[in-house]
Design a protein around this motif. Structure first.
Motif, short mmCIF file in Angstrom:
data_model
loop_
_atom_site.label_atom_id
_atom_site.label_comp_id
_atom_site.label_asym_id
_atom_site.label_seq_id
_atom_site.Cartn_x
_atom_site.Cartn_y
_atom_site.Cartn_z
N UNK A 141 -27.02 19.90 -7.08
CA UNK A 141 -27.94 19.20 -7.26
C UNK A 141 -28.49 18.45 -6.04
N UNK A 142 -27.62 17.70 -5.39
CA UNK A 142 -27.95 17.03 -4.35
C UNK A 142 -28.41 17.73 -3.07
N UNK A 143 -28.13 18.95 -3.00
CA UNK A 143 -28.54 19.86 -1.92
C UNK A 143 -30.13 20.26 -2.17
N UNK A 144 -30.46 20.35 -3.44
CA UNK A 144 -31.80 20.56 -3.87
C UNK A 144 -32.42 19.48 -3.68
N UNK A 145 -31.91 18.24 -3.79
CA UNK A 145 -32.87 17.11 -3.58
C UNK A 145 -32.92 16.71 -2.12
N UNK A 146 -32.30 17.40 -1.03
CA UNK A 146 -32.66 17.34 0.34
C UNK A 146 -31.58 16.40 0.90
N UNK A 147 -30.38 16.30 0.15
CA UNK A 147 -29.30 15.31 0.76
C UNK A 147 -28.73 16.00 2.13
N UNK A 148 -28.44 15.58 3.10
CA UNK A 148 -27.75 15.94 4.28
C UNK A 148 -26.13 16.27 3.99
#
Length: 358
Positions: A141-148
């Motif tokens: 989910x964090x990856x889909x939110x653009x997290x590094x």
């Protein structure tokens, strides 16, 4: 492949997926033919269900978010860390970070990851498997939110340790099959603060990670615990953990109820996002979860029966269905390109015999 509750298993059924314990032991390997003695052992070990091969259905391969090897290593790491804490030893931050880094590296190396089936876990191993699944789902989910990657690792550490405070809760309460008393529920609620204190006192783990443990049961409308925080008072990492924690918890068999089907779990999240969960995070999570996972048996609105063999990332509500034909003819329908055909209902194991002849 289909999931069969342990109480419904019969000798002669063939195991479809390896069944692991949280210490890495393979309890049953894929291809094993069940015997009555094996079934009794499963019951004694509190294994709720087993994936078995169904000779009357096409074989399908279900992709995993992370490999069994990565999952087992993370599970064993968490188990060792919780054992250390129970013996009075400090949390090993290096081990935790290594396990989380492996999960982050594996997920970020893939394209178009979609969540399909939940794991099967022994009731008394629930916390370990649940925490690893929550970690994978939170990172996805964090990856889909653009997290590094640095943010994903901090999020993952918090997710892996989000329930670590349960080490201080009596097992009789955690595994109680009946409704909890007010006093028992109050004791359960203490795991968030206790987990936060354990992580906070560990050198090398960020405050943000610690607050995932502290706040993952807080709710956007202030109805959560332990502090009744609202909206932006809740750390975004914890808001993500709250969403994936609910999904994984309800899609896993528990000692007091059977698992929800994925489409039922998503309906629950949809209800909760009206007030309790972050609306935008739930919507992003929906983009990564198969409503009808590969292997799901369904009835279509035209009366035909089929099995989900693929999903469309662009429209997860419209998978590819392989129709079940008496003459073994292979015919597939892509519901994304056949708008007049849709899924009428999911055929559960209890209803399977009404549709499929053995």
């Amino acid at each position: 492949m289909r999931k069969v509750l342990t109480e419904d298993l019969e000798a002669g059924m063939k195991v479809a997926k390896p069944l692991y314990l949280s210490d890495g032991t393979v309890l049953l390997n894929a291809g094993v033919i069940l015997k009555d003695s094996y079934i009794e052992q499963l019951k004694e070990r509190n294994i709720p269900a087993v994936f078995i091969i169904d000779e009357n259905l096409p074989e399908v391969e279900v992709p995993e978010v992370i490999s069994d090897q990565t999952k087992l290593q993370a599970t064993q790491t968490l188990r060792e860390c919780m054992n250390d804490i129970s013996l009075g030893t400090k949390l090993n931050a290096r081990k935790v970070k290594k396990a989380v880094n492996d999960i982050v590296d594996e997920i970020t190396s893939k394209n178009h990851v979609v969540v399909h089936l939940n794991d099967i876990r022994a009731y008394d191993d629930y916390t370990f498997g649940h925490s690893v699944n929550v970690t994978s789902l939170a990172i996805l989910t964090g990856m889909s939110m653009g997290y590094n990657k640095l943010e994903l690792r901090d999020l993952g550490v918090g997710a892996l340790l989000h329930d670590i405070g349960k080490i201080t809760v009596d097992e009789g309460i955690l595994l109680k099959p009946d409704s909890l008393t007010d006093e028992e529920f109050a004791e359960i609620q203490k795991h968030t603060r206790r987990g936060y204190e354990i992580i906070r006192d560990t050198e090398g783990i960020s405050s943000c990670s610690a607050h995932v443990a502290f706040q993952h049961h807080e709710r956007m409308n202030g109805s959560g615990y332990p502090r009744g925080l609202q909206g932006d008072e809740i750390l975004e990492f914890a808001q993500i953990a709250a969403v994936v924690d609910v999904y994984d918890a309800v899609t896993c068999d528990r000692v007091y109820r059977d698992a929800f089907a994925p489409h039922e779990a998503l309906e629950l999240l949809e209800d909760m996002m009206q007030a309790e969960l972050n609306h935008e995070i739930v919507q992003i999570f929906f983009e990564n979860v198969a409503i009808y996972p590969i292997g799901t048996l369904v009835e279509l609105n035209n009366g035909e029966i089929g099995i989900v063999v693929d999903v469309n990332k662009e429209d997860l509500s419209s998978p590819v269905i392989r129709l079940i034909k008496e003459d073994d003819e292979i015919e597939e329908i892509d519901l994304m390109h056949n708008e007049e055909i849709e899924i009428k209902e999911v055929i559960t194991d209890s209803k399977r015999s009404e549709y499929i002849e053995d």
